[in-house]
Structure formats: structure tokens, C-alpha cells
Design a protein around this motif. Sequence first.
Motif, PDB file in Angstrom:
ATOM      1  N   SER A  84     -12.711-107.548  -4.161  1.00  0.00           N
ATOM      2  CA  SER A  84     -11.968-107.824  -2.983  1.00  0.00           C
ATOM      3  C   SER A  84     -12.500-107.127  -1.888  1.00  0.00           C
ATOM      4  O   SER A  84     -13.109-105.959  -1.738  1.00  0.00           O
ATOM      5  CB  SER A  84     -10.676-106.908  -3.111  1.00  0.00           C
ATOM      6  N   THR A  85     -12.784-108.146  -0.869  1.00  0.00           N
ATOM      7  CA  THR A  85     -13.525-107.795   0.381  1.00  0.00           C
ATOM      8  C   THR A  85     -12.300-107.150   1.233  1.00  0.00           C
ATOM      9  O   THR A  85     -12.823-106.472   2.197  1.00  0.00           O
ATOM     10  CB  THR A  85     -13.802-108.943   1.210  1.00  0.00           C
ATOM     11  N   ALA A  86     -11.057-107.241   0.929  1.00  0.00           N
ATOM     12  CA  ALA A  86      -9.958-106.518   1.597  1.00  0.00           C
ATOM     13  C   ALA A  86     -10.192-104.952   1.324  1.00  0.00           C
ATOM     14  O   ALA A  86     -10.310-104.162   2.319  1.00  0.00           O
ATOM     15  CB  ALA A  86      -8.737-106.992   1.355  1.00  0.00           C
ATOM     16  N   VAL A  87     -10.039-104.497   0.162  1.00  0.00           N
ATOM     17  CA  VAL A  87     -10.142-103.259  -0.247  1.00  0.00           C
ATOM     18  C   VAL A  87     -11.623-102.614  -0.468  1.00  0.00           C
ATOM     19  O   VAL A  87     -11.795-101.516  -0.576  1.00  0.00           O
ATOM     20  CB  VAL A  87      -9.147-102.922  -1.507  1.00  0.00           C
ATOM     21  N   GLY A  88     -12.756-103.574  -0.365  1.00  0.00           N
ATOM     22  CA  GLY A  88     -13.927-103.341  -0.774  1.00  0.00           C
ATOM     23  C   GLY A  88     -14.152-102.551  -1.856  1.00  0.00           C
ATOM     24  O   GLY A  88     -14.684-101.462  -2.109  1.00  0.00           O
ATOM     25  N   GLY A  89     -14.059-103.298  -3.074  1.00  0.00           N
ATOM     26  CA  GLY A  89     -14.387-102.747  -4.421  1.00  0.00           C
ATOM     27  C   GLY A  89     -13.773-103.839  -5.642  1.00  0.00           C
ATOM     28  O   GLY A  89     -13.302-104.924  -5.025  1.00  0.00           O
ATOM     29  N   MET A  90     -13.752-103.289  -6.767  1.00  0.00           N
ATOM     30  CA  MET A  90     -13.367-104.136  -7.649  1.00  0.00           C
ATOM     31  C   MET A  90     -11.707-104.192  -7.739  1.00  0.00           C
ATOM     32  O   MET A  90     -11.223-103.259  -7.680  1.00  0.00           O
ATOM     33  CB  MET A  90     -13.868-103.654  -9.129  1.00  0.00           C
ATOM     34  N   VAL A  91     -10.963-105.032  -8.170  1.00  0.00           N
ATOM     35  CA  VAL A  91      -9.793-105.264  -8.348  1.00  0.00           C
ATOM     36  C   VAL A  91      -9.304-106.205  -9.575  1.00  0.00           C
ATOM     37  O   VAL A  91     -10.348-106.673 -10.280  1.00  0.00           O
ATOM     38  CB  VAL A  91      -9.218-106.022  -6.986  1.00  0.00           C
ATOM     39  N   LEU A  92      -8.134-105.837 -10.088  1.00  0.00           N
ATOM     40  CA  LEU A  92      -7.590-106.312 -11.201  1.00  0.00           C
ATOM     41  C   LEU A  92      -6.790-107.567 -10.982  1.00  0.00           C
ATOM     42  O   LEU A  92      -5.692-107.358 -10.154  1.00  0.00           O
ATOM     43  CB  LEU A  92      -7.014-105.469 -12.314  1.00  0.00           C
ATOM     44  N   LEU A  93      -6.886-108.385 -11.800  1.00  0.00           N
ATOM     45  CA  LEU A  93      -5.729-109.698 -11.800  1.00  0.00           C
ATOM     46  C   LEU A  93      -5.079-109.609 -13.081  1.00  0.00           C
ATOM     47  O   LEU A  93      -5.808-109.456 -14.161  1.00  0.00           O
ATOM     48  CB  LEU A  93      -6.407-111.025 -11.689  1.00  0.00           C
ATOM     49  N   MET A  94      -3.595-109.283 -12.898  1.00  0.00           N
ATOM     50  CA  MET A  94      -3.179-109.073 -14.279  1.00  0.00           C
ATOM     51  C   MET A  94      -2.192-110.484 -14.562  1.00  0.00           C
ATOM     52  O   MET A  94      -1.324-111.040 -13.837  1.00  0.00           O
ATOM     53  CB  MET A  94      -1.995-107.905 -14.257  1.00  0.00           C
ATOM     54  N   GLU A  95      -2.547-110.881 -15.937  1.00  0.00           N
ATOM     55  CA  GLU A  95      -1.936-111.998 -16.009  1.00  0.00           C
ATOM     56  C   GLU A  95      -1.435-112.085 -17.751  1.00  0.00           C
ATOM     57  O   GLU A  95      -1.806-111.202 -18.316  1.00  0.00           O
ATOM     58  CB  GLU A  95      -3.032-113.413 -15.993  1.00  0.00           C
ATOM     59  N   ASP A  96      -0.682-112.950 -18.012  1.00  0.00           N
ATOM     60  CA  ASP A  96      -0.286-113.198 -19.247  1.00  0.00           C
ATOM     61  C   ASP A  96       0.435-111.930 -19.890  1.00  0.00           C
ATOM     62  O   ASP A  96       0.200-111.245 -21.056  1.00  0.00           O
ATOM     63  CB  ASP A  96      -1.502-113.506 -20.465  1.00  0.00           C
ATOM     64  N   PHE A  97       1.302-111.420 -19.192  1.00  0.00           N
ATOM     65  CA  PHE A  97       2.130-110.053 -19.745  1.00  0.00           C
ATOM     66  C   PHE A  97       3.041-110.353 -20.450  1.00  0.00           C
ATOM     67  O   PHE A  97       3.976-111.090 -19.901  1.00  0.00           O
ATOM     68  CB  PHE A  97       2.297-109.160 -18.345  1.00  0.00           C
ATOM     69  N   ILE A  98       2.969-110.096 -21.668  1.00  0.00           N
ATOM     70  CA  ILE A  98       4.096-110.664 -22.683  1.00  0.00           C
ATOM     71  C   ILE A  98       4.217-109.557 -23.852  1.00  0.00           C
ATOM     72  O   ILE A  98       3.513-109.314 -24.365  1.00  0.00           O
ATOM     73  CB  ILE A  98       4.094-112.187 -23.108  1.00  0.00           C
ATOM     74  N   ILE A  99       5.665-109.286 -23.981  1.00  0.00           N
ATOM     75  CA  ILE A  99       6.271-108.659 -25.133  1.00  0.00           C
ATOM     76  C   ILE A  99       6.579-109.671 -26.058  1.00  0.00           C
ATOM     77  O   ILE A  99       7.596-110.396 -25.453  1.00  0.00           O
ATOM     78  CB  ILE A  99       7.375-107.588 -24.673  1.00  0.00           C
ATOM     79  N   HIS A 100       6.600-109.786 -27.340  1.00  0.00           N
ATOM     80  CA  HIS A 100       7.126-110.704 -28.178  1.00  0.00           C
ATOM     81  C   HIS A 100       8.635-110.742 -28.028  1.00  0.00           C
ATOM     82  O   HIS A 100       9.192-109.377 -28.161  1.00  0.00           O
ATOM     83  CB  HIS A 100       6.640-110.431 -29.599  1.00  0.00           C
ATOM     84  N   PRO A 101       9.342-111.601 -27.915  1.00  0.00           N
ATOM     85  CA  PRO A 101      10.746-111.662 -28.039  1.00  0.00           C
ATOM     86  C   PRO A 101      11.567-110.631 -28.887  1.00  0.00           C
ATOM     87  O   PRO A 101      12.573-109.913 -28.561  1.00  0.00           O
ATOM     88  CB  PRO A 101      11.212-113.125 -28.086  1.00  0.00           C
ATOM     89  N   ALA A 102      10.883-110.515 -30.169  1.00  0.00           N
ATOM     90  CA  ALA A 102      11.625-109.620 -31.359  1.00  0.00           C
ATOM     91  C   ALA A 102      11.461-108.412 -31.022  1.00  0.00           C
ATOM     92  O   ALA A 102      12.097-107.464 -31.620  1.00  0.00           O
ATOM     93  CB  ALA A 102      10.944-110.060 -32.797  1.00  0.00           C
ATOM     94  N   HIS A 103      10.352-107.958 -30.039  1.00  0.00           N
ATOM     95  CA  HIS A 103      10.344-106.746 -29.861  1.00  0.00           C
ATOM     96  C   HIS A 103      10.769-106.276 -28.228  1.00  0.00           C
ATOM     97  O   HIS A 103      10.231-105.075 -27.894  1.00  0.00           O
ATOM     98  CB  HIS A 103       8.874-106.398 -29.986  1.00  0.00           C
ATOM     99  N   ARG A 104      11.637-106.712 -27.828  1.00  0.00           N
ATOM    100  CA  ARG A 104      11.829-106.436 -26.401  1.00  0.00           C
ATOM    101  C   ARG A 104      13.143-105.501 -26.306  1.00  0.00           C
ATOM    102  O   ARG A 104      13.687-105.167 -27.179  1.00  0.00           O
ATOM    103  CB  ARG A 104      12.493-107.769 -25.454  1.00  0.00           C
ATOM    104  N   GLY A 105      13.087-104.920 -25.211  1.00  0.00           N
ATOM    105  CA  GLY A 105      14.169-103.905 -24.935  1.00  0.00           C
ATOM    106  C   GLY A 105      14.000-102.740 -25.511  1.00  0.00           C
ATOM    107  O   GLY A 105      14.903-101.830 -25.659  1.00  0.00           O
TER     108      GLY A 105
END
Lengths: 156, 156
Positions: free
Chosen positions: A79-100
Motif C-alpha cells: 500500500s502506498t497509502a500506509v507505506g508498507g505491506m498489507v493483507l487482503l483477506m478473501e475466502d473466509f469460510i467456516i463449513h456450515p456444519a461447524h458454525r455457531g
Amino acid sequence: MSESHSNDVRVEPATVDDLPLLVQLLVELFEEEEDFNPDPARHEIGLRMILENPKGGRILVIRNDHSLIGMVNLLFTISTAVGGMVLLMEDFIIHPAHRGQGYGSRLVSEVENFARQKGFKRITLLTDKISAESQRFFQRHGYAFSNMIPMRLLLE
Amino acid sequence: MSESHSNDVRVEPATVDDLPLLVQLLVELFEEEEDFNPDPARHEIGLRMILENPKGGRILVIRNDHSLIGMVNLLFTISTAVGGMVLLMEDFIIHPAHRGQGYGSRLVSEVENFARQKGFKRITLLTDKISAESQRFFQRHGYAFSNMIPMRLLLE
């Protein structure tokens, strides 16, 4: 492999052996999202590219000895805004059988730990407008809405 | 360096020599955006990281012999949705003195050419909600709004 803790839930980097189950999780995720359609062949190509290119990202999984409970895909960029490495978080998923059962909170905390340990300065995720529930989940974990709007051009 | 075309406008990768002018352009851009504040030291760190890490991204500039007209920052990452490399387009800016002369259209076309030549499958940019003008600009060039909303966690 201690016997006494053999079913402990743990968060760790995914390996190529996890590919079939990761593809299944992505199919679940993309079935829930408005902007994307599931396409197992493409998901496998993308996941494999990340697993084979550890400088470009990391896939974390949450699992016990019996099952893959969930996953998240962390992509590394600058990122040129913060001046360093940044993370993009994608595909965050908990299997339906394990939610809650708090596994999502455990996983999002581990993402933050990972980011802080490695010196990433920001985590950005794109949430589906439709899913108010997942937006509240990330808000509870400190994520704030921005004033930016994504626009996209597909090249295929 | 042909004399007859010495003032042709051209799009090419930025080099470290461009850093001071690129930082100035980013200061202009971040002054216009609601979500960010200009911070020249951080911009220089981020720009330098991209210039020194050609596998992670590319900065393109549009210039003539006399001036740097504009810039765009292309970051390379992987998508599990489309199954391949994708571009994040950031810091798209034409210097205020050079606006209204088609340089933005020239630059956005060159970004698309670059992406197609290198096999990137999608271009995503985050536009400021406030700037309806820049949203229309990208719509005219084929970019469509998505149903995703960015959420962010700052780690500093």
C-alpha cells in the motif's frame, strides 16, 4: 501428535493435501455470494497458485483431527497509502456444519495475529453487501467500513 | 530519442528516478480522497517497495519529455474466484494541470493492454464513493460496480 490433545482445534497453513476440501469450501462460499458463481476447476487453479507462491499469500485452515472446519485466504500486497505491506483477506469460510461454535472468531483472531507478527499494516476484505450478518461479525472484530467502492473489469 | 517525436506522450514503467514526482502526485490524490490523508514519507516507502519488487506490481507513468503527466499503480495478486492472476489498480491520477486532454483514457487503455498481454483475468479498483466523476470515467471504460463492500482493520 500428543494423544491427550489429539482432537485440539488448531489454525495452520494449508498444504496441497488440503486442496480437495478447500475447493469444496469455496464452492459453498461462492454459492452464497451474489457476485460469483462456483467453478471448482478455477478455484483449484487459484488455490494451487497461492500454495505454490508463498511470497504472494498464505491460506490458513482451522481444523481438528477429523475435519477441516474452515479456511481463509490471505493475499500479500503493498500500500502506498500506509507505506508498507498489507493483507487482503478473501475466502473466509467456516463449513456450515461447524458454525455457531466460535470457530470464526478464533480464525479471525489468528489472522490478526499473523498480520501483526509479519508486520502487515492493514487488513482489507470485501464483504458481500447482502450478508449483513457477516458484516456485523467483522465489525465486532474491529473492521470498519470505508468510503471506497470496488469497480471491476473482467478480461475473459 | 528521435528528434521529430521528442515530445510524444508515452506510457512506460516508472523508475526510481521518478520517485519524487510520484510522491507529489500521491499527495495530490490523497488530498482529494476522503478515506486517506497525504503522508509523503509513507508514499515514498510504498512506491519504492513496488519499484523494487517487480513480481508484486508495476507502476506505469504517462509522460512527455517535459513532464510526468500521470501515474497508476498496478498490484499483482491471485483470485480463487476466476482462477488466475488479477490486477488491483490503485493510485490512478492525472496531474491537475493536464486534465481534460484524454490522458486518463490513454492511461486506462494501456492498463487494459498490459493486463491482457500478461494474462491477468480481472482488474479491480476501489473508487472513492464521493467522486461520481471518476466513477463515470471508469464506467465509460467498461468497469462495473460490484456488490462487495470493503471493510478494513488498521494495525498501527
